[in-house]
Design a protein around this motif. Structure first.
Motif, mmCIF file in Angstrom:
data_model
loop_
_atom_site.group_PDB
_atom_site.id
_atom_site.type_symbol
_atom_site.label_atom_id
_atom_site.label_comp_id
_atom_site.label_asym_id
_atom_site.label_seq_id
_atom_site.Cartn_x
_atom_site.Cartn_y
_atom_site.Cartn_z
ATOM 1 N N ARG A 59 -17.528 -6.048 35.588
ATOM 2 C CA ARG A 59 -16.344 -5.245 35.902
ATOM 3 C C ARG A 59 -16.359 -3.903 35.179
ATOM 4 O O ARG A 59 -16.137 -2.857 35.779
ATOM 5 N N TRP A 60 -16.592 -3.938 33.856
ATOM 6 C CA TRP A 60 -16.532 -2.724 33.046
ATOM 7 C C TRP A 60 -17.684 -2.688 32.059
ATOM 8 O O TRP A 60 -18.147 -3.732 31.586
ATOM 9 N N SER A 61 -18.096 -1.483 31.721
ATOM 10 C CA SER A 61 -19.142 -1.294 30.715
ATOM 11 C C SER A 61 -18.953 0.062 30.060
ATOM 12 O O SER A 61 -18.711 1.066 30.754
ATOM 13 N N VAL A 62 -19.064 0.111 28.732
ATOM 14 C CA VAL A 62 -18.912 1.383 28.019
ATOM 15 C C VAL A 62 -19.595 1.270 26.659
ATOM 16 O O VAL A 62 -19.582 0.217 26.023
ATOM 17 N N PHE A 63 -20.183 2.371 26.222
ATOM 18 C CA PHE A 63 -20.748 2.454 24.869
ATOM 19 C C PHE A 63 -19.852 3.369 24.049
ATOM 20 O O PHE A 63 -19.580 4.504 24.447
ATOM 21 N N VAL A 64 -19.385 2.877 22.900
ATOM 22 C CA VAL A 64 -18.488 3.642 22.035
ATOM 23 C C VAL A 64 -19.212 3.948 20.724
ATOM 24 O O VAL A 64 -19.408 3.031 19.902
ATOM 25 N N PRO A 65 -19.629 5.190 20.498
ATOM 26 C CA PRO A 65 -20.275 5.541 19.219
ATOM 27 C C PRO A 65 -19.304 5.350 18.051
ATOM 28 O O PRO A 65 -18.106 5.618 18.178
ATOM 29 N N PHE A 66 -19.820 4.912 16.918
ATOM 30 C CA PHE A 66 -18.958 4.701 15.759
ATOM 31 C C PHE A 66 -18.268 5.991 15.317
ATOM 32 O O PHE A 66 -17.130 5.965 14.859
ATOM 33 N N ASP A 67 -18.971 7.126 15.460
ATOM 34 C CA ASP A 67 -18.362 8.379 14.994
ATOM 35 C C ASP A 67 -17.235 8.862 15.911
ATOM 36 O O ASP A 67 -16.573 9.852 15.604
ATOM 37 N N GLN A 68 -17.031 8.154 17.051
ATOM 38 C CA GLN A 68 -15.932 8.498 17.943
ATOM 39 C C GLN A 68 -14.734 7.547 17.783
ATOM 40 O O GLN A 68 -13.691 7.741 18.401
ATOM 41 N N VAL A 69 -14.901 6.531 16.922
ATOM 42 C CA VAL A 69 -13.826 5.557 16.726
ATOM 43 C C VAL A 69 -12.822 6.097 15.713
ATOM 44 O O VAL A 69 -13.181 6.406 14.574
ATOM 45 N N SER A 70 -11.572 6.199 16.137
ATOM 46 C CA SER A 70 -10.501 6.661 15.245
ATOM 47 C C SER A 70 -9.859 5.497 14.504
ATOM 48 O O SER A 70 -9.562 5.593 13.322
ATOM 49 N N GLN A 71 -9.664 4.379 15.199
ATOM 50 C CA GLN A 71 -8.980 3.239 14.594
ATOM 51 C C GLN A 71 -9.282 1.965 15.370
ATOM 52 O O GLN A 71 -9.423 1.996 16.589
ATOM 53 N N ILE A 72 -9.412 0.852 14.647
ATOM 54 C CA ILE A 72 -9.534 -0.461 15.270
ATOM 55 C C ILE A 72 -8.415 -1.343 14.745
ATOM 56 O O ILE A 72 -8.275 -1.529 13.532
ATOM 57 N N GLU A 73 -7.596 -1.867 15.676
ATOM 58 C CA GLU A 73 -6.479 -2.729 15.304
ATOM 59 C C GLU A 73 -6.686 -4.109 15.916
ATOM 60 O O GLU A 73 -7.129 -4.228 17.056
ATOM 61 N N TYR A 74 -6.322 -5.128 15.159
ATOM 62 C CA TYR A 74 -6.489 -6.496 15.633
ATOM 63 C C TYR A 74 -5.130 -7.007 16.109
ATOM 64 O O TYR A 74 -4.385 -7.659 15.368
ATOM 65 N N ARG A 75 -4.816 -6.680 17.351
ATOM 66 C CA ARG A 75 -3.532 -7.019 17.965
ATOM 67 C C ARG A 75 -3.692 -6.982 19.477
ATOM 68 O O ARG A 75 -4.733 -6.591 20.007
ATOM 69 N N GLU A 76 -2.635 -7.385 20.187
ATOM 70 C CA GLU A 76 -2.626 -7.298 21.643
ATOM 71 C C GLU A 76 -2.296 -5.875 22.083
ATOM 72 O O GLU A 76 -1.585 -5.147 21.388
ATOM 73 N N GLY A 77 -2.816 -5.502 23.263
ATOM 74 C CA GLY A 77 -2.448 -4.217 23.831
ATOM 75 C C GLY A 77 -1.065 -4.288 24.458
ATOM 76 O O GLY A 77 -0.707 -5.308 25.064
ATOM 77 N N ASP A 78 -0.289 -3.232 24.303
ATOM 78 C CA ASP A 78 1.075 -3.196 24.843
ATOM 79 C C ASP A 78 1.107 -2.221 26.020
ATOM 80 O O ASP A 78 1.221 -1.009 25.835
ATOM 81 N N SER A 79 1.021 -2.759 27.246
ATOM 82 C CA SER A 79 0.930 -1.901 28.431
ATOM 83 C C SER A 79 2.210 -1.120 28.684
ATOM 84 O O SER A 79 2.192 -0.103 29.384
ATOM 85 N N SER A 80 3.331 -1.547 28.139
ATOM 86 C CA SER A 80 4.591 -0.832 28.357
ATOM 87 C C SER A 80 4.745 0.361 27.428
ATOM 88 O O SER A 80 5.543 1.266 27.686
ATOM 89 N N GLU A 81 3.979 0.379 26.338
ATOM 90 C CA GLU A 81 4.118 1.448 25.345
ATOM 91 C C GLU A 81 2.904 2.356 25.238
ATOM 92 O O GLU A 81 3.011 3.467 24.728
ATOM 93 N N GLU A 82 1.749 1.915 25.715
ATOM 94 C CA GLU A 82 0.527 2.708 25.552
ATOM 95 C C GLU A 82 -0.371 2.572 26.780
ATOM 96 O O GLU A 82 -0.332 1.571 27.489
ATOM 97 N N LYS A 83 -1.151 3.635 27.028
ATOM 98 C CA LYS A 83 -2.086 3.635 28.148
ATOM 99 C C LYS A 83 -3.484 3.318 27.626
ATOM 100 O O LYS A 83 -3.939 3.904 26.652
ATOM 101 N N PHE A 84 -4.150 2.402 28.303
ATOM 102 C CA PHE A 84 -5.493 2.018 27.878
ATOM 103 C C PHE A 84 -6.259 1.437 29.059
ATOM 104 O O PHE A 84 -5.684 1.122 30.107
ATOM 105 N N VAL A 85 -7.568 1.293 28.892
ATOM 106 C CA VAL A 85 -8.390 0.533 29.827
ATOM 107 C C VAL A 85 -8.582 -0.847 29.229
ATOM 108 O O VAL A 85 -9.060 -0.987 28.095
ATOM 109 N N ASN A 86 -8.185 -1.859 29.968
ATOM 110 C CA ASN A 86 -8.221 -3.229 29.472
ATOM 111 C C ASN A 86 -9.571 -3.866 29.792
ATOM 112 O O ASN A 86 -9.879 -4.141 30.951
ATOM 113 N N LEU A 87 -10.377 -4.114 28.770
ATOM 114 C CA LEU A 87 -11.680 -4.748 28.941
ATOM 115 C C LEU A 87 -11.613 -6.257 28.759
ATOM 116 O O LEU A 87 -12.639 -6.928 28.819
ATOM 117 N N SER A 88 -10.412 -6.780 28.529
ATOM 118 C CA SER A 88 -10.252 -8.231 28.412
ATOM 119 C C SER A 88 -10.363 -8.862 29.793
ATOM 120 O O SER A 88 -9.796 -8.345 30.757
#
Length: 336
Positions: A258-287
């Motif tokens: 379905r989806w594929s992406v490579f994310v370089p470490f130097d492009q990562v701003s933050q990693i959070e261990y939580r669920e995505g909130d579709s009502s409050e934030e826009k994202f691509v869901n890879l789950s």
């Protein structure tokens, strides 16, 4: 300067005009009261015009262009389906003969496509490629043969679905230390079982209900349901065989095919261990299913590649990781 792409667009536009004119005239002839006495004879001509003449015009317009000749097959099938809708049911005999004549050709084309894909798959196996990289390798092989990118994306996606449906039942290769699955944390197994139960039941019920109203529509929806079943099996098997992994310079994230992406470490701003909130934030869901358990925020928007060449640009990703503690431990300290 006239380009090949603009010429192709002009030819497709001309085809749409011709096909539209043939369909409009045929519909008028089948519904005009002044022609009711000659309906049977007119139905023969309209049947041939829609089912034979429209595909013939299409072939003449594309035969000297870069448009793949294989596109004649869906145009022919669609023309036949539309003809069944326009021509009255009592005058379908001509369409039956046309369908009978076209059936061996369609089977031959489909057989040739299956043979071609099998040949490519054998070649991939001989080079040591596996279930894990089938979509990428097939797409690269198609591009090496100068296949247009759009067609390469569509063919590799379709071939991958059927490949994983039939070849993906073997036990997945054991995960390496830097590889992570996503089916358990997303409860995908439960969803897969529910779909597997409800889809055949729904298909049978809908087919029975629609068959008395429109047999063609009933079979079309049944065909879509059967294809959906292939998609469910292929998607499930691809998820089992294509894990995400942590590389030396970034994250290679995959959701089956379905989806594929490579994310370089130097492009990562933050990693959070939580669920995505579709009502409050826009994202691509890879789950595979649900709101995931990891949210990655990216400094600059990144392009995510999807099935059939679909592209999405985002600065936030949500994914599911089954081995969450191991995932945290292997990330560079700066990201943790």
């Amino acid at each position: 300067m006239v380009t090949a792409a603009s010429l192709n667009r002009n030819r497709i536009g001309l085809f749409i005009l011709i096909a539209g004119a043939i369909l409009s005239v045929s519909w008028w002839l089948m519904n005009a009261t002044q022609f009711s006495a000659d309906r049977s004879a007119l139905a023969v001509g309209s049947s041939l015009d829609i089912a034979i003449l429209i595909p013939a015009f299409y072939f003449l317009l594309i035969r000297k262009t870069e448009i793949p000749k294989i596109t004649l097959l869906p145009v022919t099938v669609l023309s036949l389906i539309v003809a069944y809708q326009i021509i009255p049911a009592e005058n379908h005999s001509t369409l039956g003969y046309v369908e009978l004549a076209l059936f061996p050709i369609e089977i031959g084309v489909i057989g040739y496509l299956i043979y071609s894909v099998r040949k490519i798959v054998k070649g991939m196996g001989a080079k040591g490629h596996s279930l894990r990289d089938f979509p990428e390798v097939l797409k690269s092989l198609l591009l090496e043969k100068n296949t247009r990118p759009l067609l390469a994306n569509v063919v590799s996606s379709e071939a991958s679905l059927f490949y994983y449906t039939f070849a993906g039942w073997r036990k997945p290769k054991a995960l390496a230390q830097n590889e992570f699955s996503s089916t358990k944390s997303s409860n995908y197994g439960l969803i897969f079982g529910f779909i597997l139960f409800i889809l055949p039941v729904e298909t049978v019920v809908l087919h029975i209900l629609l068959n008395s109203f429109s047999p063609i529509l009933a079979w079309m929806l049944t065909g879509i349901s059967i294809y959906s079943l292939f998609f469910v099996f292929g998607d499930r098997n691809a998820l089992r065989h294509r894990p995400s992994n942590i590389e030396t310079n970034g994250l290679q994230l995959k959701t089956g095919i379905r989806w594929s992406v490579f994310v370089p470490f130097d492009q990562v701003s933050q990693i959070e261990y939580r669920e995505g909130d579709s009502s409050e934030e826009k994202f691509v869901n890879l789950s595979p299913f649900g709101a995931g358990n990891v949210v990655i925020t990216i400094k600059d928007p990144i392009e995510v590649s999807g099935i059939y060449g679909l592209k999405k640009t985002t600065d936030k990703l949500v994914l599911s990781i089954d081995q969450l503690e191991e995932f945290k431990a292997q990330l560079p300290n700066a990201l943790n």
